[in-house]
Design an enzyme around this catalytic site. Structure first.
Site, PDB file in Angstrom:
ATOM      1  N   SER A 149       0.854  -1.191   0.000  1.00 49.93           N
ATOM      2  CA  SER A 149       0.000   0.000   0.000  1.00 49.93           C
ATOM      3  C   SER A 149       0.885   1.234   0.000  1.00 49.93           C
ATOM      4  CB  SER A 149      -0.896   0.024   1.246  1.00 49.93           C
ATOM      5  OG  SER A 149      -1.563   1.266   1.377  1.00 49.93           O
ATOM      6  N   TYR A 162      -2.211  -0.301  10.415  1.00 51.00           N
ATOM      7  CA  TYR A 162      -2.213  -0.639   8.996  1.00 51.00           C
ATOM      8  C   TYR A 162      -0.944  -0.134   8.317  1.00 51.00           C
ATOM      9  CZ  TYR A 162      -3.869  -1.077   4.181  1.00 51.00           C
ATOM     10  OH  TYR A 162      -3.996  -1.408   2.852  1.00 51.00           O
TER      11      TYR A 162
END
Length: 258
Positions: A149, A162
Site C-alpha cells: 500500500s 495498517y
C-alpha cells in the site's frame, strides 16, 4: 527476437491469489486467467470463490478454488498441497489478503493490533514461505508478488497499525528478494493507492470521501482493473530482471505523501 507481447503471456504458469473472494484479488484472478495462467483462487469465503471460478471458466480460462486462512499455517499448507496435487508447482504467488482496523494509536489494543498484523504481515510471511519452499523443492523458478500500500511508503492519521503492517511487508519484499534470488525466485510488491472496492465504497460516496478524493493528485480513485497490468509485468517474463522492487500504482499519491 522474442515478440515483446509474448513476454507478458502466462501460458503454462499456475498462479495462486490470496484474498480472491472480492476486491483487488477477485479482479487480479480474472486478469491473470485472461493472460493464460491457470489460477488458484484462495480465501475463506468458499461460496464466493466457486462463483469466481465459474466466471473465469465461462470466459475460457482455467481456475481452482481452495479454502485458505492466511493466519493459519496449517490452512496455508493444506491449500498449497491441494493446488499442487491438481496443477503441479505454483510458480506465481500473489499475496493480496489484507485487513484494516482504522484507529488512532492510543485507541489500538492488542486485539486490534494482532488482527491487522496477523493477516497483513504474518499471513504474507506464511504464504510466501510455504510457496517458496515448494518451488525450491521442485527446482522451479517463480515470482512472488506482495500487495502492499502507499500507506507503507507514507503515513496517514488513524491508520497506525495498517501503515506499520504495510511498511513491514515492503521491507520484507526487499529482504526476500535477496534471500530467494539464488533459487531464481523473484519477489516484488505493488503499492496501490486508493482504489474503489466494496469495503470503501460507502466512504468515498459520502461527502467526506468525495472531499478527500479532491485532494488527491489524480482527483479520482483508481479502478481495480488498473492493477492488472502492473501485476502482469511482475508475474511474467516481461519483468524477468525486476526484483526487490516496490511499484506504486497510485496516481502520484505517494509522491504527495513524501
Amino acid at each position: 527476437m522474442v515478440n515483446s507481447l509474448e513476454q507478458f503471456s502466462l501460458q503454462g504458469h499456475a498462479a495462486l491469489i490470496t484474498g480472491a473472494s472480492s476486491g483487488i484479488g477477485h479482479t487480479l484472478a480474472k486478469g491473470l486467467a485472461q493472460a493464460g495462467a491457470t489460477v488458484v483462487v484462495a480465501a475463506r469465503r468458499a461460496e464466493r470463490l466457486e462463483a469466481l471460478v465459474g466466471e473465469i471458466e465461462a470466459g475460457g480460462g482455467s481456475a481452482l478454488a481452495v479454502s485458505m486462512d492466511v493466519t493459519d499455517k496449517a490452512s496455508v499448507a493444506a491449500a498449497f498441497e491441494r493446488a499442487e496435487q491438481a496443477l503441479g508447482a505454483i510458480d506465481i504467488i500473489i499475496n493480496n489478503a489484507g485487513v484494516a482496523d482504522p484507529k488512532g494509536f492510543l485507541k489500538i489494543d492488542d486485539e486490534s493490533l494482532d488482527f491487522v498484523m496477523n493477516t497483513n504481515f504474518r499471513g504474507v510471511w506464511h504464504v510466501a514461505q510455504e510457496g517458496a519452499r515448494r518451488l525450491v523443492a521442485a527446482k522451479r523458478p517463480g515470482s512472488i508478488i506482495i500487495i502492499g500500500s502507499v500507506l507503507g511508503l507514507g503515513a496517514h492519521p488513524g491508520q497506525t497499525a495498517y501503515c506499520a503492517s504495510k511498511a513491514a511487508v515492503i521491507h520484507l519484499t526487499k529482504s526476500l528478494s535477496l534471500d530467494l534470488m539464488k533459487h531464481n525466485i523473484r519477489v516484488n510488491a505493488i503499492a496501490p493507492g486508493w482504489f474503489r472496492t466494496e469495503i470503501n465504497a460507502d466512504f468515498f460516496d459520502a461527502p467526506a470521501g468525495k472531499a478527500y478524493i479532491e485532494q488527491m493528485p489524480a482527483r479520482r480513485l483508481g479502478k481495480v482493473e488498473e492493477l492488472v497490468g502492473p501485476v502482469l509485468l511482475l508475474a511474467s517474463d516481461a519483468g524477468s530482471f525486476v526484483n526487490g522492487t516496490v511499484l506504486a500504482v497510485d496516481g502520484a499519491h505517494s509522491a504527495k505523501l513524501v
